[in-house]
Every structure is written in C-alpha cells, then in structure tokens.
Design a protein around this motif. Structure first.
Motif, PDB file in Angstrom:
ATOM      1  N   THR A 167     -20.490 -11.893  -7.106  1.00  0.00           N
ATOM      2  CA  THR A 167     -21.762 -11.970  -6.383  1.00  0.00           C
ATOM      3  C   THR A 167     -22.466 -10.620  -6.378  1.00  0.00           C
ATOM      4  O   THR A 167     -23.684 -10.532  -6.590  1.00  0.00           O
ATOM      5  CB  THR A 167     -21.517 -12.435  -4.939  1.00  0.00           C
ATOM      6  OG1 THR A 167     -20.922 -13.744  -4.956  1.00  0.00           O
ATOM      7  CG2 THR A 167     -22.827 -12.499  -4.155  1.00  0.00           C
ATOM      8  N   LYS A 227     -23.934  -9.843  -9.750  1.00  0.00           N
ATOM      9  CA  LYS A 227     -25.216 -10.538  -9.925  1.00  0.00           C
ATOM     10  C   LYS A 227     -26.360  -9.722  -9.329  1.00  0.00           C
ATOM     11  O   LYS A 227     -27.439  -9.617  -9.924  1.00  0.00           O
ATOM     12  CB  LYS A 227     -25.170 -11.921  -9.269  1.00  0.00           C
ATOM     13  CG  LYS A 227     -24.383 -12.973 -10.039  1.00  0.00           C
ATOM     14  CD  LYS A 227     -24.471 -14.310  -9.303  1.00  0.00           C
ATOM     15  CE  LYS A 227     -23.735 -15.402 -10.027  1.00  0.00           C
ATOM     16  NZ  LYS A 227     -23.816 -16.704  -9.306  1.00  0.00           N
ATOM     17  N   ARG A 282     -29.746  -8.096 -11.450  1.00  0.00           N
ATOM     18  CA  ARG A 282     -31.109  -8.594 -11.203  1.00  0.00           C
ATOM     19  C   ARG A 282     -32.177  -7.532 -11.412  1.00  0.00           C
ATOM     20  O   ARG A 282     -33.357  -7.860 -11.558  1.00  0.00           O
ATOM     21  CB  ARG A 282     -31.215  -9.157  -9.790  1.00  0.00           C
ATOM     22  CG  ARG A 282     -30.474 -10.478  -9.612  1.00  0.00           C
ATOM     23  CD  ARG A 282     -30.857 -11.195  -8.316  1.00  0.00           C
ATOM     24  NE  ARG A 282     -30.120 -12.428  -8.200  1.00  0.00           N
ATOM     25  CZ  ARG A 282     -29.035 -12.599  -7.438  1.00  0.00           C
ATOM     26  NH1 ARG A 282     -28.593 -11.578  -6.709  1.00  0.00           N
ATOM     27  NH2 ARG A 282     -28.403 -13.754  -7.391  1.00  0.00           N
ATOM     28  N   PRO A 318     -29.321 -13.633 -13.282  1.00  0.00           N
ATOM     29  CA  PRO A 318     -27.960 -13.862 -13.775  1.00  0.00           C
ATOM     30  C   PRO A 318     -27.345 -15.149 -13.244  1.00  0.00           C
ATOM     31  O   PRO A 318     -27.537 -15.512 -12.079  1.00  0.00           O
ATOM     32  CB  PRO A 318     -27.195 -12.635 -13.276  1.00  0.00           C
ATOM     33  CG  PRO A 318     -28.001 -12.116 -12.135  1.00  0.00           C
ATOM     34  CD  PRO A 318     -29.418 -12.412 -12.461  1.00  0.00           C
ATOM     35  N   ILE A 324     -20.513 -14.667 -17.207  1.00  0.00           N
ATOM     36  CA  ILE A 324     -21.716 -14.358 -16.457  1.00  0.00           C
ATOM     37  C   ILE A 324     -22.772 -13.907 -17.453  1.00  0.00           C
ATOM     38  O   ILE A 324     -22.516 -13.043 -18.300  1.00  0.00           O
ATOM     39  CB  ILE A 324     -21.462 -13.294 -15.369  1.00  0.00           C
ATOM     40  CG1 ILE A 324     -22.739 -13.062 -14.549  1.00  0.00           C
ATOM     41  CG2 ILE A 324     -20.922 -11.990 -15.928  1.00  0.00           C
ATOM     42  CD1 ILE A 324     -22.507 -12.261 -13.277  1.00  0.00           C
ATOM     43  N   GLY A 369     -26.666 -12.519 -18.415  1.00  0.00           N
ATOM     44  CA  GLY A 369     -27.789 -11.718 -17.944  1.00  0.00           C
ATOM     45  C   GLY A 369     -27.868 -10.432 -18.721  1.00  0.00           C
ATOM     46  O   GLY A 369     -26.855  -9.943 -19.261  1.00  0.00           O
ATOM     47  N   ALA A 390     -25.109  -7.512 -18.642  1.00  0.00           N
ATOM     48  CA  ALA A 390     -23.825  -8.035 -18.171  1.00  0.00           C
ATOM     49  C   ALA A 390     -22.646  -7.309 -18.810  1.00  0.00           C
ATOM     50  O   ALA A 390     -21.679  -6.947 -18.133  1.00  0.00           O
ATOM     51  CB  ALA A 390     -23.755  -9.543 -18.447  1.00  0.00           C
TER      52      ALA A 390
END
Length: 476
Positions: free
Chosen positions: A19, A22, A26, A107, A114, A116, A119
């Motif tokens: 989490t 992520k 962003r 993401p 994962i 994005g 990453a």
C-alpha cells in the motif's frame, strides 16, 4: 542482534508495504520534464517524511540547482562499519500512454505484480531497503551497522547535480561500501549481482534547412529537405555489420579474454532468452558477438527519437525547416565519454551535406564501471541472496549505466554492490512497467540479511571467508 524479529516483522506487514509503495508510485515525478518540478519536490518530501517516520535519525531534503537529494542516516552502531544505500526516486515519462492497460501513475496490483511507472525502476527496488531498515528499527530499535541513505531525483537525466555533490561531500558520505538495487535478475529463482556497467553519453543532432517551410511542389527536387539529410546522416552511422562508423570509435574498446567470454556464456542469458524478453524474432548488431556480449562488453549507438516536418493528421506538402534526432551512446572500458563526444561532433560536421547546416549537443557523460567480484561487500551479497531467495547469485554484466557507481569508486574509494531485484520482463522504460511482488518481499528479506551480514564482513582487516561462514553462524 536477533535477525528473526525483523524478518517476522517484514513478513507480517507485507500488505501495508505494498500500500505504501502504491503511494510512492503515484507521483508523476519525471525528471526529464521541467513542468514536473513540483511533483519531484512533493515526492522527495514524501520520501523524507517516510524515512523519518520509520526511525532514521537524521533526514534532510537537500536542494540542488536541479532536483533535490533525499539524505537520511542512522549512526548509532558504535565501532561498526557504515553502509551507503543509493537509489533514485525520479522516473521516466509514461508515454505512449495509449499502450498502458492502466494509467502509469495509478498503480494497481494484477496477479502477483504491481504495475506503474517506476515500479521496478527504481522506486520498488529502493523501497525494499527502506522496508528492511524499518523492520530492524521497529523491532530491535537499532540497526546492526551504520546506514546512510542517498536518494536522488535526476538519475534518469544523468545524475547531473548528484555527481558534483558527492565530490564536494565525500567526507560526510564516507562509508565502507555502497549498495544499489537498480538492476535485474535472470529469473525469479535466479538472482544476479551486476559487476560491470556500461558508460553513456546522450546526444542531439539538429539539421537546419530553409528559413521557412517551402511548397514541396514548387521546390521539391531543388532544395535539400533537412529531414532527408538527417535520415541519411543517421543511416550512415552504422555499417552493414552493425559497427559504428565514427572514426576512432573503437580505438579504446577493451578486449576481453576467452576465459571471461566463456564465463559470460555460462552465466549470462542466451540469445534466445534475450530475444524472448524483447518479444522479437531476430537480433541485430555487431557480428562475432553474442547478443549478451553486444549489450555488455561492446559499445552501442542508438537512435532514441527523430522529429521534423508534418506529423499531424492529413497531408501537408511542405519541405520543413528543421529536423532533430536524439541518440544515446553506451560505452565500455576504456572509452571516455568526452573523447567520444568530440569525435562524434567532428564526424557529423564532416558528413553533413553542404546544402544544410547541422549542430550537435552532448550531455550526461557517464564513465563505465567495473566492480571487484571478490570484495567482501560483494561476496556478502551472495550470502544474503542465498538466504532471501534460496539460491546463490550469478555474476552478470549490465548494458545499462548508473552514473554514481563510478563516482563512488572515484570519490569515496568504496565498492558498489549491485543487488538487482528486477526481472527481464518488468518492462522497464516501457508501457506497463511492473515489479514482481514475490521479488519485492524477498528483496526485503535479502536486505535484512545483508545488513546483518555486512556488520561482520565489513569490519576488521581480515575479511576473507566470513560471508561463507555466516550461513553456519546465523539461522532464521
């Protein structure tokens, strides 16, 4: 220091770590786009707050003339060695956006990956070390050795301001070894340590033609088109054998022994694997070398982009005024980026048709780097990989360039351990970039083991053999 507690903490908090990763992903902090300067600063501030929150003793966002450097340290291990952990928080742009399955800066977890931008390059790999540090500080309230974190925001544009920063602050950055996780493994069960990095140089050619756009019917065939001239220049930079045609380009290229090449053949990826990872059917390049050799021990010149003339919808019958090409050199020992840049500028001046004008700009010179595979810091990484991934790593050469590797050697006099956790299919620099989550978790475990092991192997004058004995001395 009991290593079981940090390992248990890391495994118990994996979901939260994802989490937080992520959140990190962003930020659209593209260092190549000046319009994103505020996003770069916001990302740097987020990372600094996070380091402070996990218990690092001194955290600071250091401004430069470009993007800020995030520095953090924990130095409570008296009479213990110091490890410098480097990473970069800047990323490349997400274009072409249409090729992403989900937006690059939104993401998502799909399956065991994962996705994005950033990453795998380099936020996910950088974050693995941050979470290892947290796992120690939240359980043992201490680290087994002193740690300095140096995270920059300009790696994707050549570390322009970090390199002089290191030179100016070499006493403050003094350490026994550096660790970077910004490279690849062969496969999820085949870890790898990179022991060689190619150098680099970026270049731009601009060709100028008529002062204004001309009607292609009225002047076509009478005026040299700058786009055509640029294409002819670019096409002439390689011969039919895939060799670069710049005079003197190969003069300083180091030749490697048959023993070294045989080692590379045993440990490196096959031609078929490289083609599979690239999702193409046929290779290209300098004859007499495998694809792995072409991308590591041989230099390369690549056209990264070309622009000029009408690119919009419909037809526009004009001769444009200018054309621009962006290129990148990948250089090997003992090529010097500055010398190559000079030879390139002279060559372009010689071959430019007299009916147009050309200019060349070069930037971001990076020296090639080699790391001693037998240094205790490197051998300790082999032990840590065995504990984290269940397999000893192979040694690989990397075709990419990480500017600070040479800077750490030159200014700090320390080796750099290149502990990669990315995979060949992570689509680094491409749409749908990803980071394999099992690799993320194992990378954290590997970093935990490395911190513990380096506290012993980097201390004292008699270091040889200690990494091998650690597996008998420690148990998870």
């Amino acid at each position: 220091m009991n290593i079981r507690r940090p390992l248990a903490y890391a495994r118990a908090h994996r979901q939260r770590f994802v989490t937080e990763l992520k959140e990190f992903l962003r930020f659209p902090n593209m260092s190549s786009q000046t319009a994103r300067a505020s996003d770069i600063r916001r990302c740097a501030s987020w990372l600094a707050r996070h380091l402070q929150g996990i218990g690092m003793q001194w955290v600071h966002v250091i401004p430069t003339r470009g993007n800020p450097i995030v520095y953090a340290s924990w130095q409570g291990a008296k009479n213990r060695p110091t490890l410098l952990i480097y990473g970069h928080y800047d990323v490349l742009p997400g274009e072409p956006l249409a090729q992403w399955k989900t937006p690059p800066f939104s993401p998502v977890v799909r399956g065991r990956n994962i996705h994005g931008r950033g990453a795998a390059d380099d936020k996910g790999q950088l974050f693995s070390h941050v979470k290892a540090i947290e796992s120690y500080l939240r359980t043992a309230r201490a680290l087994p050795l002193n740690v300095k974190c140096l995270f920059e925001g300009e790696e994707e544009i050549g570390s322009t301001h970090l390199l002089p920063f290191i030179a100016r602050n070499k006493n403050a950055l003094r350490a026994d070894a550096a660790v970077i996780s910004d490279t690849k493994m062969l496969a999820p069960d085949r870890p790898a340590i990179s022991y060689a990095q190619r150098g680099g140089l970026r270049a731009e050619i601009e060709v100028l033609g008529p002062r204004q756009e001309l009607h292609s019917g009225t002047f076509g065939g009478a005026v040299l088109n700058p786009v055509q001239a640029l294409c002819e220049i670019i096409a002439s930079l390689h011969d039919e054998e895939g060799r670069v045609t710049i005079p003197g380009f190969y003069d300083d290229v180091r030749e490697w022994s048959e023993k070294e090449r045989a080692y590379m053949a045993r440990t490196g990826p096959s031609d078929e694997k490289i083609l599979q990872d690239a999702k193409i059917e046929q290779g290209w390049g300098e004859s007499g070398y495998t694809l792995y050799e072409r991308t590591t021990i041989r230099p390369a010149l690549t056209l990264n982009g070309i622009a000029g003339g009408h690119n919009g919808p419909g037809v526009k019958g004009v001769i444009p005024t200018r054309a621009v090409a962006k290129l990148s050199f990948r250089l090997v020992p003992d090529q010097d980026p500055e010398r190559i840049g000079k030879r390139f500028r002279e060559h372009i001046a010689r071959i430019t048709p007299s009916a147009v004008e050309s200019s060349v700009r070069t930037q971001s010179p990076v020296q090639p780097a080699l790391v001693d595979r037998n240094h205790p810091a490197v051998r300790t990484a082999g032990f840590a990989y065995k504990k984290g991934f269940g397999a000893f790593p192979v040694f690989l050469r990397s075709g990419g360039s990480i500017p600070v590797v040479n800077a750490f050697q030159e200014h700090l006099g320390i080796p750099t351990v290149l502990m990669g956790f990315g995979l060949p299919d992570d689509r680094i620099h491409a749409p749908n970039e990803k980071f394999h989550l099992p690799n993320f978790y194992r990378a954290i475990d590997t970093s935990i083991w490395y911190l513990a092991a380096a506290a012993r192997t980097l201390r004292g004058s008699s270091r040889a053999g200690r990494a091998e004995r650690l597996e008998r001395e420690w148990s998870a």
